[in-house]
Enzyme design. Structure first.
Site, PDB file in Angstrom:
ATOM      1  N   THR A 115      43.040  56.960   1.518  1.00  0.00           N
ATOM      2  CA  THR A 115      43.826  56.198   2.488  1.00  0.00           C
ATOM      3  C   THR A 115      42.850  55.654   3.507  1.00  0.00           C
ATOM      4  O   THR A 115      41.837  56.294   3.776  1.00  0.00           O
ATOM      5  CB  THR A 115      44.816  57.144   3.217  1.00  0.00           C
ATOM      6  OG1 THR A 115      45.564  57.860   2.242  1.00  0.00           O
ATOM      7  CG2 THR A 115      45.780  56.399   4.123  1.00  0.00           C
ATOM      8  N   THR A 166      44.402  61.596   5.255  1.00  0.00           N
ATOM      9  CA  THR A 166      44.136  61.102   3.907  1.00  0.00           C
ATOM     10  C   THR A 166      44.189  62.299   2.965  1.00  0.00           C
ATOM     11  O   THR A 166      44.112  63.440   3.399  1.00  0.00           O
ATOM     12  CB  THR A 166      42.783  60.371   3.815  1.00  0.00           C
ATOM     13  OG1 THR A 166      42.545  59.999   2.453  1.00  0.00           O
ATOM     14  CG2 THR A 166      41.631  61.237   4.277  1.00  0.00           C
ATOM     15  N   GLY A 167      44.360  62.019   1.695  1.00  0.00           N
ATOM     16  CA  GLY A 167      44.440  63.122   0.730  1.00  0.00           C
ATOM     17  C   GLY A 167      45.805  63.156   0.072  1.00  0.00           C
ATOM     18  O   GLY A 167      46.565  62.186   0.132  1.00  0.00           O
ATOM     19  N   GLY A 169      49.293  63.275  -0.462  1.00  0.00           N
ATOM     20  CA  GLY A 169      50.383  63.054   0.482  1.00  0.00           C
ATOM     21  C   GLY A 169      51.458  64.122   0.448  1.00  0.00           C
ATOM     22  O   GLY A 169      52.054  64.445   1.482  1.00  0.00           O
TER      23      GLY A 169
HETATM   24  N1  GLY Z   1      47.587  60.005   1.292  1.00  0.00           N
HETATM   25  C1  GLY Z   1      47.951  58.989   0.412  1.00  0.00           C
HETATM   26  C2  GLY Z   1      48.969  59.355  -0.565  1.00  0.00           C
HETATM   27  O1  GLY Z   1      49.097  60.498  -0.944  1.00  0.00           O
HETATM   28  O2  GLY Z   1      49.674  58.488  -1.016  1.00  0.00           O
END
Ligand code: GLY
Length: 223
Positions: A115, A166-167, A169
Site C-alpha cells: 500500500t 500496509t500489509g 488488510g
Molecule cells: N493493505 C492492503 C490490503 O490488504 O488490501
C-alpha cells in the site's frame, strides 16, 4: 498527500497500487483508497475499477458528497459524473502475471500486497493522510482490504497525530490498527512505541510462525 499518492498510483513498476497493480482472481484490477484532512473530513472508495487515481476520487467523495465511502459501480459512476475519465488499469505485465497464476497458483509474487500511505504535517501544523492500494494479488472477487477503511488503513486526529498501514488488510482491519495507534499516541505513547504495540496486538493472537506481514507508520502532531 493526494499529489504524493498519485505518483505511486501512476507508476506501473509498483505492482500493488494503481495502474499496473496485480489483479483479483478474475483478472481485474480493483482499487481501494481513502483520505483524511485536519478537520476530521474523510473520503474513501472501495472496489473501484477503471479509474486512474482512486485517491482523487476519495478526495472528491470527501469534498463533494455528504458521504464518506462509495464502493463499486457507485464509486465509478460518481467519478465519471465528476469528470474522471475511464482508464484501462490492466497493464500487459499484470495480465501476463495473472495468466501465469491461473496456470499454477504457486506463481504468486513475493510482493503480493502493499500500500502507499502518506502522512503530512503542513506549515500551519495541520495533519493529513492518504492511502491507496490495488489490494492483495489474486484476491477473491469483491474483496476489500483495510486501505479504504477509516481507522484501519488510515486515521488522522489533528490534535494528536496520524497513522497509516500496509500489509495484510484482514489483520489490520480486525485491530483497527491506525485508529489504535493514534489513540495510543493520545495516551502518551511515542509513535514508534504505538506502532510496535499495534503490531504486538496482532501477532499475540498467533502461536508459531507468523506467515503474514503488517506495518504501520505514524506521525505525531509535533512532527
Ligand atoms: N493493505 C492492503 C490490503 O490488504 O488490501
Amino acid at each position: 498527500v493526494e499529489q504524493g499518492v498519485k505518483e505511486t498510483e501512476s507508476d506501473p513498476q509498483v505492482r500493488t497500487v494503481g495502474f499496473g497493480g496485480y489483479t483479483d482472481n478474475k483478472g481485474i484490477v480493483t482499487l481501494d483508497a481513502c483520505i483524511m484532512d485536519h478537520k476530521n473530513n474523510a473520503g474513501a472508495v472501495a472496489y473501484l475499477k477503471n479509474i486512474k487515481h482512486p485517491i482523487s476520487v476519495a478526495r472528491k467523495v470527501m469534498e463533494s458528497s455528504k458521504h464518506v465511502m462509495l464502493a463499486g459501480s457507485g464509486a465509478y459512476n460518481f467519478a465519471i459524473k465528476h469528470g474522471f475519465k475511464k482508464h484501462n488499469m490492466l497493464s500487459k505485465q499484470s495480465k501476463n502475471d495473472w495468466l501465469k497464476w491461473k496456470e499454477d497458483s504457486k506463481n504468486i509474487p513475493d510482493d503480493n500486497h502493499d500500500t502507499i500511505t502518506q502522512l503530512a504535517l503542513d506549515i500551519n501544523g495541520n495533519l493529513a493522510g492518504a492511502c491507496s492500494t490495488s489490494g492483495l494479488a489474486y484476491k477473491l472477487k469483491g474483496r476489500v482490504g483495510d486501505s479504504p477503511i477509516i481507522g484501519s488503513g488510515l486515521f488522522v486526529d489533528n490534535n494528536v497525530g496520524a497513522a497509516g498501514a500496509t500489509g495484510i488488510g484482514e489483520e489490520i482491519m480486525k485491530n483497527v490498527g491506525s485508529f489504535l495507534i493514534v489513540e495510543l499516541m493520545k495516551q502518551g505513547y511515542n509513535p514508534d512505541k504505538a506502532c510496535r504495540e499495534a503490531v504486538r496486538r496482532i501477532i499475540q493472537k498467533y502461536t508459531g510462525e507468523i506467515k503474514f506481514q503488517v506495518a504501520f507508520i505514524a506521525l505525531r502532531k509535533d512532527g
